[in-house]
Design an enzyme around this catalytic site. Structure first.
Site, PDB file in Angstrom:
ATOM      1  N   SER A  89     -10.432  -7.782   0.264  1.00  0.00           N
ATOM      2  CA  SER A  89     -10.935  -8.511  -0.900  1.00  0.00           C
ATOM      3  C   SER A  89     -11.021 -10.011  -0.634  1.00  0.00           C
ATOM      4  CB  SER A  89     -10.012  -8.303  -2.099  1.00  0.00           C
ATOM      5  OG  SER A  89      -9.807  -6.935  -2.330  1.00  0.00           O
TER       6      SER A  89
HETATM    7  N1  SAH Z   1      -6.022  -4.154  -0.517  1.00  0.00           N
HETATM    8  C1  SAH Z   1      -6.790  -4.081   0.714  1.00  0.00           C
HETATM    9  C2  SAH Z   1      -8.276  -3.880   0.487  1.00  0.00           C
HETATM   10  C3  SAH Z   1      -8.565  -2.577  -0.125  1.00  0.00           C
HETATM   11  S1  SAH Z   1     -10.169  -1.921   0.159  1.00  0.00           S
HETATM   12  C4  SAH Z   1      -6.537  -5.265   1.605  1.00  0.00           C
HETATM   13  O1  SAH Z   1      -5.764  -6.153   1.230  1.00  0.00           O
HETATM   14  O2  SAH Z   1      -7.103  -5.302   2.702  1.00  0.00           O
HETATM   15  C5  SAH Z   1      -9.864  -0.401  -0.670  1.00  0.00           C
HETATM   16  C6  SAH Z   1      -9.040   0.582   0.111  1.00  0.00           C
HETATM   17  O3  SAH Z   1      -8.742   1.662  -0.768  1.00  0.00           O
HETATM   18  C7  SAH Z   1      -9.769   1.193   1.302  1.00  0.00           C
HETATM   19  O4  SAH Z   1      -9.015   0.994   2.458  1.00  0.00           O
HETATM   20  C8  SAH Z   1      -9.880   2.665   0.927  1.00  0.00           C
HETATM   21  O5  SAH Z   1      -9.786   3.531   2.042  1.00  0.00           O
HETATM   22  C9  SAH Z   1      -8.693   2.838   0.007  1.00  0.00           C
HETATM   23  N2  SAH Z   1      -8.746   3.975  -0.913  1.00  0.00           N
HETATM   24  C10 SAH Z   1      -9.801   4.465  -1.604  1.00  0.00           C
HETATM   25  N3  SAH Z   1      -9.427   5.511  -2.365  1.00  0.00           N
HETATM   26  C11 SAH Z   1      -8.086   5.681  -2.158  1.00  0.00           C
HETATM   27  C12 SAH Z   1      -7.102   6.596  -2.655  1.00  0.00           C
HETATM   28  N4  SAH Z   1      -7.414   7.555  -3.536  1.00  0.00           N
HETATM   29  N5  SAH Z   1      -5.836   6.480  -2.225  1.00  0.00           N
HETATM   30  C13 SAH Z   1      -5.489   5.514  -1.327  1.00  0.00           C
HETATM   31  N6  SAH Z   1      -6.369   4.630  -0.821  1.00  0.00           N
HETATM   32  C14 SAH Z   1      -7.645   4.708  -1.230  1.00  0.00           C
END
Ligand code: SAH
Length: 220
Positions: free
Chosen positions: A68
């Site tokens: 993000s």
């Molecule tokens: N917080 C992260 C960015 C998140 S991007 C950072 O600081 O880099 C969103 C993430 O959510 C992705 O890696 C994706 O694979 C994950 N994601 C999506 N659905 C999910 C779920 N049901 N459970 C766990 N992770 C999930």
């Protein structure tokens, strides 16, 4: 390509990031600003993106996932209202950057990621940086993490079609859930605060996240 830039160089980029992208846009929690000054964001982005790590933008992590925008990380973190003694759940570990910020601000952080290689990479980075209070778990975070519930704060860093009931149920009394809710093109950043048996819902602004994929999120 070797990275010859010094840690002083990155520190000055972080100091400017906090001034220009956060303090001036209304982030006022001093602990949050300090954490944003401390965590080396350039170590959480792919090697060829290091020069862009402190830009005012999200960056790709691979497989369509993104880290993000710094401001969004600061804003969501501030909304959690952490004081230092909380047990926190993050859904969507991605690079591990948000988890690191949380690790400096809370007692214990559980972060759950559905893509195994992202989880492994994040775990390695957080270990190398010496974080001892962050546990990265592989799984479907739309169901929360029942084993470790309740949580004083839950942050979802992926966009959900609705508020997963499982997450609401895993909130401790007084706890807060921060989650982007809405269609995949744009979501409303939503804060749910538990007061005993009552839940208060606040919609604080729009945002765009990659989809939360899972049982209580988007179907694959
Ligand atoms: N917080 C992260 C960015 C998140 S991007 C950072 O600081 O880099 C969103 C993430 O959510 C992705 O890696 C994706 O694979 C994950 N994601 C999506 N659905 C999910 C779920 N049901 N459970 C766990 N992770 C999930």
């Amino acid at each position: 390509m070797p990275d010859n830039r010094t840690s002083d160089y990155y520190q000055s980029l972080r100091d400017s990031m906090v001034e220009e992208q956060m303090a001036s846009r209304g982030i006022s929690d001093k602990r949050v600003l300090e954490a944003m000054r401390r965590v080396p964001r350039h170590l959480f982005v792919p090697g060829d993106r290091r020069g862009k790590a402190y830009d005012d933008a999200p960056l790709p992590l691979g497989e369509g996932q993104t880290i993000s925008q710094p401001y969004m990380v600061a804003w969501m973190t501030e909304l959690l209202g952490l004081e230092g003694d909380e047990k926190v759940l993050e859904v969507g570990t991605g690079s591990g950057y948000q988890a690191a910020i949380l690790g400096l601000l809370a007692r214990k952080v559980y972060s759950i990621e559905r893509i195994e290689w992202l989880a492994e990479q994040a775990r390695r980075r957080l270990d190398e940086l010496g974080f001892k209070n962050i546990e990265v778990v592989v799984g479907d975070g739309s169901k929360g993490l029942k084993k470790q519930a309740p949580f004083d704060a839950i942050i979802v860093t992926a966009g959900s079609p609705g508020v997963p009931q499982a997450l609401v149920e895993q909130l401790a009394d007084g706890g807060r859930l921060v989650i982007p809710v809405g269609p995949s093109t744009m979501q409303m950043l939503t804060v749910i605060t538990r007061h005993g048996a009552e839940y208060e819902t606040d919609e604080v602004g729009s945002c765009v996240f990659v989809p939360l994929v899972g049982t209580y999120g988007w179907k694959q």
